[in-house]
Design a protein around this motif. Structure first.
Motif, PDB file in Angstrom:
ATOM      1  N   MET A 255     -24.166  31.216  45.809  1.00  0.00           N
ATOM      2  CA  MET A 255     -24.307  32.422  46.612  1.00  0.00           C
ATOM      3  C   MET A 255     -23.000  33.404  46.794  1.00  0.00           C
ATOM      4  SD  MET A 255     -26.763  30.820  49.262  1.00  0.00           S
ATOM      5  CE  MET A 255     -27.055  32.002  50.587  1.00  0.00           C
ATOM      6  N   TRP A 256     -21.681  32.884  47.066  1.00  0.00           N
ATOM      7  CA  TRP A 256     -20.674  33.644  47.080  1.00  0.00           C
ATOM      8  C   TRP A 256     -20.218  34.203  45.857  1.00  0.00           C
ATOM      9  CZ3 TRP A 256     -19.688  35.639  51.381  1.00  0.00           C
ATOM     10  CH2 TRP A 256     -19.756  35.165  52.476  1.00  0.00           C
ATOM     11  N   ALA A 257     -20.801  33.667  44.935  1.00  0.00           N
ATOM     12  CA  ALA A 257     -20.159  33.914  43.412  1.00  0.00           C
ATOM     13  C   ALA A 257     -20.744  35.161  43.041  1.00  0.00           C
ATOM     14  CB  ALA A 257     -20.448  32.774  42.357  1.00  0.00           C
ATOM     15  N   VAL A 258     -21.768  35.579  43.579  1.00  0.00           N
ATOM     16  CA  VAL A 258     -22.431  37.055  43.075  1.00  0.00           C
ATOM     17  C   VAL A 258     -22.171  38.058  44.325  1.00  0.00           C
ATOM     18  CG1 VAL A 258     -23.866  35.952  41.492  1.00  0.00           C
ATOM     19  CG2 VAL A 258     -24.628  36.326  43.990  1.00  0.00           C
ATOM     20  N   GLU A 259     -21.570  37.657  45.407  1.00  0.00           N
ATOM     21  CA  GLU A 259     -21.546  38.615  46.459  1.00  0.00           C
ATOM     22  C   GLU A 259     -20.999  39.850  46.254  1.00  0.00           C
ATOM     23  OE1 GLU A 259     -22.321  39.532  50.469  1.00  0.00           O
ATOM     24  OE2 GLU A 259     -23.112  37.859  49.309  1.00  0.00           O
ATOM     25  N   ASP A 260     -19.924  39.871  45.360  1.00  0.00           N
ATOM     26  CA  ASP A 260     -19.023  41.107  45.073  1.00  0.00           C
ATOM     27  C   ASP A 260     -20.209  42.329  44.299  1.00  0.00           C
ATOM     28  OD1 ASP A 260     -16.792  40.204  46.229  1.00  0.00           O
ATOM     29  OD2 ASP A 260     -15.777  39.824  44.425  1.00  0.00           O
ATOM     30  N   GLN A 261     -21.171  41.491  43.613  1.00  0.00           N
ATOM     31  CA  GLN A 261     -21.938  42.273  42.682  1.00  0.00           C
ATOM     32  C   GLN A 261     -23.098  42.569  43.450  1.00  0.00           C
ATOM     33  OE1 GLN A 261     -20.590  39.327  41.796  1.00  0.00           O
ATOM     34  NE2 GLN A 261     -19.941  39.414  39.506  1.00  0.00           N
ATOM     35  N   LEU A 262     -23.780  41.634  44.124  1.00  0.00           N
ATOM     36  CA  LEU A 262     -24.994  41.880  44.705  1.00  0.00           C
ATOM     37  C   LEU A 262     -25.233  41.879  46.169  1.00  0.00           C
ATOM     38  CD1 LEU A 262     -26.866  39.487  42.180  1.00  0.00           C
ATOM     39  CD2 LEU A 262     -26.862  42.004  42.000  1.00  0.00           C
ATOM     40  N   GLY A 263     -24.035  41.770  46.815  1.00  0.00           N
ATOM     41  CA  GLY A 263     -24.020  41.796  48.265  1.00  0.00           C
ATOM     42  C   GLY A 263     -24.813  42.908  48.959  1.00  0.00           C
ATOM     43  N   HIS A 264     -24.719  44.184  48.383  1.00  0.00           N
ATOM     44  CA  HIS A 264     -25.369  45.378  48.937  1.00  0.00           C
ATOM     45  C   HIS A 264     -26.820  45.162  49.152  1.00  0.00           C
ATOM     46  CE1 HIS A 264     -25.588  45.828  44.677  1.00  0.00           C
ATOM     47  NE2 HIS A 264     -26.483  46.825  44.768  1.00  0.00           N
ATOM     48  N   VAL A 265     -27.366  44.331  48.134  1.00  0.00           N
ATOM     49  CA  VAL A 265     -28.813  44.144  48.279  1.00  0.00           C
ATOM     50  C   VAL A 265     -29.156  42.803  48.835  1.00  0.00           C
ATOM     51  CG1 VAL A 265     -29.049  43.347  45.915  1.00  0.00           C
ATOM     52  CG2 VAL A 265     -31.006  44.463  47.084  1.00  0.00           C
ATOM     53  N   ASN A 266     -28.150  41.918  48.627  1.00  0.00           N
ATOM     54  CA  ASN A 266     -28.511  40.492  49.076  1.00  0.00           C
ATOM     55  C   ASN A 266     -28.389  40.362  50.588  1.00  0.00           C
ATOM     56  OD1 ASN A 266     -28.991  39.321  46.407  1.00  0.00           O
ATOM     57  ND2 ASN A 266     -26.774  38.469  46.502  1.00  0.00           N
ATOM     58  N   CYS A 267     -27.696  41.160  51.037  1.00  0.00           N
ATOM     59  CA  CYS A 267     -27.571  41.373  52.647  1.00  0.00           C
ATOM     60  C   CYS A 267     -29.175  41.410  53.274  1.00  0.00           C
ATOM     61  CB  CYS A 267     -26.667  42.548  53.257  1.00  0.00           C
ATOM     62  SG  CYS A 267     -27.584  44.022  52.817  1.00  0.00           S
ATOM     63  N   TYR A 268     -30.139  41.758  52.604  1.00  0.00           N
ATOM     64  CA  TYR A 268     -31.428  41.942  53.085  1.00  0.00           C
ATOM     65  C   TYR A 268     -32.293  40.427  52.863  1.00  0.00           C
ATOM     66  CZ  TYR A 268     -30.466  46.758  53.110  1.00  0.00           C
ATOM     67  OH  TYR A 268     -30.009  48.339  53.377  1.00  0.00           O
ATOM     68  N   LEU A 269     -31.574  39.530  52.309  1.00  0.00           N
ATOM     69  CA  LEU A 269     -32.136  38.147  52.322  1.00  0.00           C
ATOM     70  C   LEU A 269     -32.029  37.255  53.655  1.00  0.00           C
ATOM     71  CD1 LEU A 269     -31.476  37.254  48.723  1.00  0.00           C
ATOM     72  CD2 LEU A 269     -33.635  37.783  49.470  1.00  0.00           C
ATOM     73  N   GLU A 270     -32.970  36.271  53.878  1.00  0.00           N
ATOM     74  CA  GLU A 270     -32.481  35.529  54.923  1.00  0.00           C
ATOM     75  C   GLU A 270     -31.656  34.340  54.476  1.00  0.00           C
ATOM     76  OE1 GLU A 270     -36.091  33.827  56.471  1.00  0.00           O
ATOM     77  OE2 GLU A 270     -37.095  36.036  56.822  1.00  0.00           O
ATOM     78  N   ASP A 271     -31.233  33.725  55.325  1.00  0.00           N
ATOM     79  CA  ASP A 271     -30.209  32.324  54.818  1.00  0.00           C
ATOM     80  C   ASP A 271     -29.131  32.757  54.045  1.00  0.00           C
ATOM     81  OD1 ASP A 271     -31.713  30.204  56.157  1.00  0.00           O
ATOM     82  OD2 ASP A 271     -32.915  30.021  54.524  1.00  0.00           O
ATOM     83  N   ARG A 272     -28.142  33.756  54.451  1.00  0.00           N
ATOM     84  CA  ARG A 272     -27.023  34.165  53.820  1.00  0.00           C
ATOM     85  C   ARG A 272     -26.039  33.034  53.882  1.00  0.00           C
ATOM     86  NH1 ARG A 272     -25.579  37.566  51.038  1.00  0.00           N
ATOM     87  NH2 ARG A 272     -24.271  39.109  52.374  1.00  0.00           N
ATOM     88  N   PRO A 273     -25.336  33.091  52.931  1.00  0.00           N
ATOM     89  CA  PRO A 273     -24.260  32.071  52.688  1.00  0.00           C
ATOM     90  C   PRO A 273     -23.582  31.682  53.961  1.00  0.00           C
ATOM     91  CG  PRO A 273     -23.349  33.982  51.548  1.00  0.00           C
ATOM     92  CD  PRO A 273     -24.828  34.362  52.081  1.00  0.00           C
ATOM     93  N   GLN A 274     -22.921  32.658  54.563  1.00  0.00           N
ATOM     94  CA  GLN A 274     -22.264  32.446  56.146  1.00  0.00           C
ATOM     95  C   GLN A 274     -22.683  31.754  57.132  1.00  0.00           C
ATOM     96  OE1 GLN A 274     -22.708  35.561  54.564  1.00  0.00           O
ATOM     97  NE2 GLN A 274     -22.967  36.900  56.318  1.00  0.00           N
ATOM     98  N   ASP A 275     -24.223  31.984  56.986  1.00  0.00           N
ATOM     99  CA  ASP A 275     -25.060  31.269  58.018  1.00  0.00           C
ATOM    100  C   ASP A 275     -25.482  29.870  57.380  1.00  0.00           C
ATOM    101  OD1 ASP A 275     -25.593  33.679  59.269  1.00  0.00           O
ATOM    102  OD2 ASP A 275     -27.086  34.541  58.097  1.00  0.00           O
ATOM    103  N   LEU A 276     -25.665  29.690  56.525  1.00  0.00           N
ATOM    104  CA  LEU A 276     -25.981  28.171  55.656  1.00  0.00           C
ATOM    105  C   LEU A 276     -24.507  27.415  55.888  1.00  0.00           C
ATOM    106  CD1 LEU A 276     -27.841  29.185  52.608  1.00  0.00           C
ATOM    107  CD2 LEU A 276     -28.808  28.008  54.513  1.00  0.00           C
TER     108      LEU A 276
END
Length: 372
Positions: A255-276
């Motif tokens: 999940m962290w591996a794609v954060e720089d590229q996709l974090g702007h849209v992944n932020c709308y997903l549940e179970d984010r990496p920091q929460d997990l």
């Protein structure tokens, strides 16, 4: 120098190096081609990664360290993390065996990785939980026992491997169980290939068929078996938490591996990496506390271990699915580590004890321990 003499931190460092180098190079072949990573398993054993839980002179008597070692490997390859657990619990059986022969040279060869072995206790554990009945039957014979029966799949096996097994005995003294070291090259033992699984193909998993297989006193682990099973049941389940922790951490890494590229849209997903990660860290802290008293044989303690194991399985499923959603199409490629981890998480959830088995056993034990 023996591996455990280098110290605990050095042990974890050696295991991590093997996992991130030799093992990482073989993961695709293990998953896609069913490669059994025998050389890597021997390296991990020689580093002390599968014996940290054993008593001196074979280990540190540190179950927490053993769980960490398995997690480091499962973070890279869940299949190999599972086989580490198989080897680890088989070593535990040999250490606790009534046979002083097994506690000698065979255990030393096992700890060093010269010999490899697994555990055939899926059926017995389900039988003790009143889910199945014993598939292996033993009868007393001159100088030992004769065992007949079949087990559908047992892992970390090969022609020169072995596993801990349990057979039911019925004789004039009543019913009991025999726990013994089942040698794959013994007369009357046949290994048969299993159907292809969706994952865990490189785990040396076979169907075992026994036809009048002789078991000598030198290979007896416990007779009767139940007292030993009660002693080690929490340790048996607890060590599996390393598998779950590794698969979860690997998913978070993806999940962290794609954060720089996709974090702007992944932020709308549940179970984010920091929460997990926070949930995993809290679970690991709970597991480490339980690992301080692995031989507590009370039902209350066992319920806590079962609950931690169930939490690990459920979190594995959530983390792997979330990693797939975070990575998107690239995570849907068959060659993706995320796709592999989704299948590995399914295995964590169904391998004995499966989530339904865990919940059933917790309910049964809770009812038995409730005051009248």
């Amino acid at each position: 120098m023996k591996p455990f003499e280098a110290g605990k931190e050095s042990l974890i460092g050696m295991v991590r190096t093997i996992a991130q180098n030799e093992l990482a190079q073989s993961v695709q072949a293990i998953d896609q081609q069913g490669l059994y990573p025998e050389a890597v398993l021997r390296q991990l054993a020689a580093a002390g990664g599968m014996s940290a839980h054993l008593r001196a002179p074979h280990g540190f008597n540190d179950f927490g360290l053993a769980i960490q070692s398995i997690a480091e490997v499962a973070r890279v390859c869940g299949s190999t993390g599972f086989m580490m657990w198989c080897q680890a619990v088989c070593g535990l059986y040999m250490q606790e065996a009534s046979s002083t022969v097994l506690q000698g040279a065979p255990l030393l060869s096992h700890v060093s990785g010269e010999r490899l072995g697994g555990t055939a206790l899926s059926n017995p554990m389900k039988t003790y939980a009143k889910i199945e009945s014993f598939m292996l039957k033993a009868v007393p014979a001159d100088g030992g026992y004769r065992v007949t029966g079949s087990l559908p799949w047992v892992s970390n096996l090969g022609p020169d491997h072995y596993c801990g097994a349990i057979a039911s005995i019925a004789d004039e003294s009543g019913s009991r169980e025999l726990m013994f070291l089942l040698r794959c090259d013994a007369a009357g033992v046949t290994l048969r290939e299993c159907p292809s699984f969706s994952g865990m193909e490189g785990t040396g998993t076979y169907a075992l068929h026994l036809n009048d297989c002789f078991v000598s006193p030198d290979d007896v682990i416990a007779d009767p078996a139940r007292p030993l099973i009660k002693k080690i049941r929490a340790a048996f389940v607890m060590l599996q938490c390393g598998m779950a922790a590794g698969v979860i951490q690997g998913a978070i890494d993806s999940m962290w591996a794609v954060e720089d590229q996709l974090g702007h849209v992944n932020c709308y997903l549940e179970d984010r990496p920091q929460d997990l990660q926070s949930e995993l860290d809290e679970l690991l802290a709970r597991i480490m506390r339980l690992a301080e008293t692995p031989y507590d044989d009370s039902d209350a303690f066992f319920i806590q271990v079962l609950d931690a194991r169930a939490h690990g399985a459920e979190l594995s499923l959530r983390a792997a699915q979330s990693a797939l959603l975070h990575q998107g199409a690239r995570g849907y490629l068959m060659s993706s580590e995320v796709q592999r981890r989704v299948r590995e998480s399914h295995f964590v959830a169904i391998v004995t004890p499966a989530i339904k088995h865990l919940r059933s056993e917790m309910a049964r034990l809770s009812q038995e321990t409730m005051p009248a």
